[in-house]
Design a protein around this motif. Structure first.
Motif, PDB file in Angstrom:
ATOM      1  N   ASP A 155       0.819  -1.212   0.000  1.00 52.10           N
ATOM      2  CA  ASP A 155       0.000   0.000   0.000  1.00 52.10           C
ATOM      3  C   ASP A 155       0.852   1.260   0.000  1.00 52.10           C
ATOM      4  OD1 ASP A 155      -2.249  -1.567   0.023  1.00 52.10           O
ATOM      5  OD2 ASP A 155      -2.449  -1.509   2.206  1.00 52.10           O
ATOM      6  N   GLU A 156       1.956   1.217   0.701  1.00 50.99           N
ATOM      7  CA  GLU A 156       2.799   2.396   0.837  1.00 50.99           C
ATOM      8  C   GLU A 156       3.528   2.752  -0.467  1.00 50.99           C
ATOM      9  OE1 GLU A 156       6.247   4.008   3.897  1.00 50.99           O
ATOM     10  OE2 GLU A 156       5.608   1.931   3.990  1.00 50.99           O
ATOM     11  N   LEU A 157       3.659   1.803  -1.379  1.00 49.35           N
ATOM     12  CA  LEU A 157       4.415   2.027  -2.620  1.00 49.35           C
ATOM     13  C   LEU A 157       3.675   2.890  -3.632  1.00 49.35           C
ATOM     14  CD1 LEU A 157       5.908  -1.513  -3.223  1.00 49.35           C
ATOM     15  CD2 LEU A 157       6.945   0.425  -2.055  1.00 49.35           C
ATOM     16  N   LYS A 158       2.358   3.003  -3.486  1.00 50.55           N
ATOM     17  CA  LYS A 158       1.514   3.803  -4.391  1.00 50.55           C
ATOM     18  C   LYS A 158       1.697   3.368  -5.844  1.00 50.55           C
ATOM     19  CE  LYS A 158       0.434   7.088  -1.198  1.00 50.55           C
ATOM     20  NZ  LYS A 158      -0.308   6.496  -0.164  1.00 50.55           N
ATOM     21  N   HIS A 159       2.234   4.244  -6.703  1.00 49.53           N
ATOM     22  CA  HIS A 159       2.354   3.961  -8.134  1.00 49.53           C
ATOM     23  C   HIS A 159       3.392   2.887  -8.454  1.00 49.53           C
ATOM     24  CE1 HIS A 159       5.657   6.770  -7.483  1.00 49.53           C
ATOM     25  NE2 HIS A 159       6.186   6.295  -8.586  1.00 49.53           N
ATOM     26  N   ALA A 160       4.322   2.626  -7.548  1.00 50.03           N
ATOM     27  CA  ALA A 160       5.371   1.629  -7.789  1.00 50.03           C
ATOM     28  C   ALA A 160       4.895   0.201  -7.523  1.00 50.03           C
ATOM     29  CB  ALA A 160       6.589   1.932  -6.927  1.00 50.03           C
ATOM     30  N   ALA A 161       3.753   0.044  -6.880  1.00 52.38           N
ATOM     31  CA  ALA A 161       3.242  -1.296  -6.579  1.00 52.38           C
ATOM     32  C   ALA A 161       2.939  -2.048  -7.875  1.00 52.38           C
ATOM     33  CB  ALA A 161       1.994  -1.200  -5.714  1.00 52.38           C
ATOM     34  N   GLY A 162       3.320  -3.319  -7.899  1.00 49.16           N
ATOM     35  CA  GLY A 162       3.066  -4.144  -9.074  1.00 49.16           C
ATOM     36  C   GLY A 162       4.104  -3.992 -10.160  1.00 49.16           C
ATOM     37  N   SER A 163       5.254  -3.443  -9.814  1.00 52.63           N
ATOM     38  CA  SER A 163       6.301  -3.259 -10.821  1.00 52.63           C
ATOM     39  C   SER A 163       7.508  -4.137 -10.517  1.00 52.63           C
ATOM     40  CB  SER A 163       6.729  -1.790 -10.878  1.00 52.63           C
ATOM     41  OG  SER A 163       7.265  -1.384  -9.639  1.00 52.63           O
ATOM     42  N   ALA A 164       8.293  -4.409 -11.548  1.00 54.28           N
ATOM     43  CA  ALA A 164       9.523  -5.185 -11.406  1.00 54.28           C
ATOM     44  C   ALA A 164      10.645  -4.256 -10.987  1.00 54.28           C
ATOM     45  CB  ALA A 164       9.865  -5.875 -12.716  1.00 54.28           C
ATOM     46  N   ARG A 165      11.519  -4.756 -10.105  1.00 48.93           N
ATOM     47  CA  ARG A 165      12.621  -3.942  -9.588  1.00 48.93           C
ATOM     48  C   ARG A 165      13.916  -4.740  -9.583  1.00 48.93           C
ATOM     49  NH1 ARG A 165      11.210   1.407  -9.392  1.00 48.93           N
ATOM     50  NH2 ARG A 165       8.943   1.385  -9.267  1.00 48.93           N
ATOM     51  N   THR A 166      15.030  -4.055  -9.796  1.00 48.63           N
ATOM     52  CA  THR A 166      16.346  -4.679  -9.734  1.00 48.63           C
ATOM     53  C   THR A 166      16.752  -4.827  -8.270  1.00 48.63           C
ATOM     54  OG1 THR A 166      17.511  -2.569  -9.776  1.00 48.63           O
ATOM     55  CG2 THR A 166      17.028  -3.598 -11.917  1.00 48.63           C
ATOM     56  N   PRO A 167      17.736  -5.682  -7.977  1.00 49.06           N
ATOM     57  CA  PRO A 167      18.197  -5.820  -6.589  1.00 49.06           C
ATOM     58  C   PRO A 167      18.689  -4.500  -5.989  1.00 49.06           C
ATOM     59  CG  PRO A 167      19.001  -7.644  -7.898  1.00 49.06           C
ATOM     60  CD  PRO A 167      18.351  -6.680  -8.854  1.00 49.06           C
ATOM     61  N   GLU A 168      19.315  -3.664  -6.779  1.00 46.70           N
ATOM     62  CA  GLU A 168      19.791  -2.372  -6.282  1.00 46.70           C
ATOM     63  C   GLU A 168      18.616  -1.477  -5.874  1.00 46.70           C
ATOM     64  OE1 GLU A 168      20.711  -3.579  -9.387  1.00 46.70           O
ATOM     65  OE2 GLU A 168      22.621  -4.403  -8.677  1.00 46.70           O
ATOM     66  N   GLU A 169      17.564  -1.495  -6.680  1.00 42.14           N
ATOM     67  CA  GLU A 169      16.372  -0.711  -6.358  1.00 42.14           C
ATOM     68  C   GLU A 169      15.691  -1.240  -5.098  1.00 42.14           C
ATOM     69  OE1 GLU A 169      14.595   0.901 -10.545  1.00 42.14           O
ATOM     70  OE2 GLU A 169      14.553  -1.282 -10.238  1.00 42.14           O
ATOM     71  N   LEU A 170      15.710  -2.557  -4.900  1.00 48.02           N
ATOM     72  CA  LEU A 170      15.108  -3.139  -3.701  1.00 48.02           C
ATOM     73  C   LEU A 170      15.817  -2.673  -2.435  1.00 48.02           C
ATOM     74  CD1 LEU A 170      14.403  -6.808  -4.832  1.00 48.02           C
ATOM     75  CD2 LEU A 170      12.752  -4.965  -4.518  1.00 48.02           C
ATOM     76  N   VAL A 171      17.130  -2.569  -2.496  1.00 47.73           N
ATOM     77  CA  VAL A 171      17.891  -2.090  -1.337  1.00 47.73           C
ATOM     78  C   VAL A 171      17.500  -0.659  -1.003  1.00 47.73           C
ATOM     79  CG1 VAL A 171      20.213  -1.507  -0.514  1.00 47.73           C
ATOM     80  CG2 VAL A 171      19.827  -3.654  -1.723  1.00 47.73           C
ATOM     81  N   LYS A 172      17.402   0.186  -2.010  1.00 45.74           N
ATOM     82  CA  LYS A 172      17.001   1.581  -1.780  1.00 45.74           C
ATOM     83  C   LYS A 172      15.583   1.665  -1.227  1.00 45.74           C
ATOM     84  CE  LYS A 172      19.908   3.461  -5.433  1.00 45.74           C
ATOM     85  NZ  LYS A 172      19.926   4.057  -6.774  1.00 45.74           N
ATOM     86  N   MET A 173      14.685   0.875  -1.792  1.00 49.45           N
ATOM     87  CA  MET A 173      13.294   0.896  -1.349  1.00 49.45           C
ATOM     88  C   MET A 173      13.157   0.388   0.088  1.00 49.45           C
ATOM     89  SD  MET A 173      11.417  -0.436  -4.813  1.00 49.45           S
ATOM     90  CE  MET A 173       9.753  -0.328  -4.177  1.00 49.45           C
ATOM     91  N   ALA A 174      13.976  -0.601   0.456  1.00 49.70           N
ATOM     92  CA  ALA A 174      13.914  -1.141   1.816  1.00 49.70           C
ATOM     93  C   ALA A 174      14.287  -0.084   2.847  1.00 49.70           C
ATOM     94  CB  ALA A 174      14.841  -2.348   1.941  1.00 49.70           C
ATOM     95  N   ASN A 175      15.107   0.878   2.454  1.00 48.09           N
ATOM     96  CA  ASN A 175      15.496   1.957   3.365  1.00 48.09           C
ATOM     97  C   ASN A 175      14.517   3.125   3.352  1.00 48.09           C
ATOM     98  OD1 ASN A 175      17.863   0.693   4.292  1.00 48.09           O
ATOM     99  ND2 ASN A 175      18.935   1.313   2.428  1.00 48.09           N
ATOM    100  N   LEU A 176      13.633   3.176   2.361  1.00 46.61           N
ATOM    101  CA  LEU A 176      12.677   4.275   2.245  1.00 46.61           C
ATOM    102  C   LEU A 176      11.303   3.958   2.815  1.00 46.61           C
ATOM    103  CD1 LEU A 176      13.367   5.534  -1.398  1.00 46.61           C
ATOM    104  CD2 LEU A 176      13.934   6.689   0.742  1.00 46.61           C
ATOM    105  N   PHE A 177      10.840   2.727   2.637  1.00 47.14           N
ATOM    106  CA  PHE A 177       9.469   2.371   3.002  1.00 47.14           C
ATOM    107  C   PHE A 177       9.441   1.505   4.255  1.00 47.14           C
ATOM    108  CE2 PHE A 177       9.432   3.021  -1.629  1.00 47.14           C
ATOM    109  CZ  PHE A 177       8.490   4.031  -1.707  1.00 47.14           C
ATOM    110  N   ASP A 178       8.325   1.581   4.975  1.00 48.49           N
ATOM    111  CA  ASP A 178       8.175   0.797   6.201  1.00 48.49           C
ATOM    112  C   ASP A 178       8.065  -0.695   5.919  1.00 48.49           C
ATOM    113  OD1 ASP A 178       8.394   2.818   8.046  1.00 48.49           O
ATOM    114  OD2 ASP A 178       6.247   3.208   8.122  1.00 48.49           O
ATOM    115  N   GLU A 179       7.214  -1.063   4.949  1.00 52.70           N
ATOM    116  CA  GLU A 179       7.022  -2.485   4.679  1.00 52.70           C
ATOM    117  C   GLU A 179       6.385  -2.698   3.315  1.00 52.70           C
ATOM    118  OE1 GLU A 179       6.009  -5.475   7.877  1.00 52.70           O
ATOM    119  OE2 GLU A 179       4.082  -5.298   6.845  1.00 52.70           O
ATOM    120  N   PHE A 180       6.905  -3.659   2.561  1.00 52.40           N
ATOM    121  CA  PHE A 180       6.326  -4.051   1.283  1.00 52.40           C
ATOM    122  C   PHE A 180       6.735  -5.488   0.979  1.00 52.40           C
ATOM    123  CE2 PHE A 180      10.377  -2.087   0.377  1.00 52.40           C
ATOM    124  CZ  PHE A 180      10.952  -2.879  -0.597  1.00 52.40           C
TER     125      PHE A 180
END
Length: 132
Positions: A70-95
């Motif tokens: 829910d917190e990802l908004k427009h990014a939900a349902g998209s494919a991400r690289t491992p590098e992007e996952l690391v950045k997202m893990a530091n930005l969002f509470d939970e996904f």
């Protein structure tokens, strides 16, 4: 990843499905049905593995990580690289992250793993004093 939790491995389902295919009870057309969107995501966002395709054995499989929350908004349902996952893990509470293996040659695809990432639950517990 340091924040990876609630990991679910789908290798038993994969093994059972492949046994059905090898025994001839399930056709390859039923399991080699990756959508064009998934194949495109594998090409641009996937991570190539050393594991050969269990169906065609022509090329190594590619893992694609899909994010939902829910917190990802427009990014939900998209494919991400491992590098992007690391950045997202530091930005969002939970996904949630769902890893799908894909063969770009024969279109085999199967859910490999799912897990939760994010900052939630990473706070260190406060030490209690003797007076408490």
């Amino acid at each position: 990843m340091l924040t990876q939790r609630q990991v679910v491995d789908y290798s038993l389902q994969r093994r059972a499905l492949l046994a059905e295919v090898y025994a001839g009870r399930t056709g390859t057309m039923e399991v080699c049905d990756a959508s064009p969107y998934l194949l495109r995501a594998a090409k641009f966002h996937g991570t190539q593995t050393q594991v050969p395709c269990p169906v065609c054995r022509k090329e190594p499989l590619t893992n694609v990580s899909w994010v939902y929350g829910d917190e990802l908004k427009h990014a939900a349902g998209s494919a991400r690289t491992p590098e992007e996952l690391v950045k997202m893990a530091n930005l969002f509470d939970e996904f949630s992250v769902y890893v799908v293996e894909v063969c770009r040659t024969c279109s085999w695809n199967h859910l490999v793993q799912s897990y939760v990432l994010g900052k939630r639950g990473l706070e260190k517990p406060r030490r209690r004093t003797a007076a408490e």
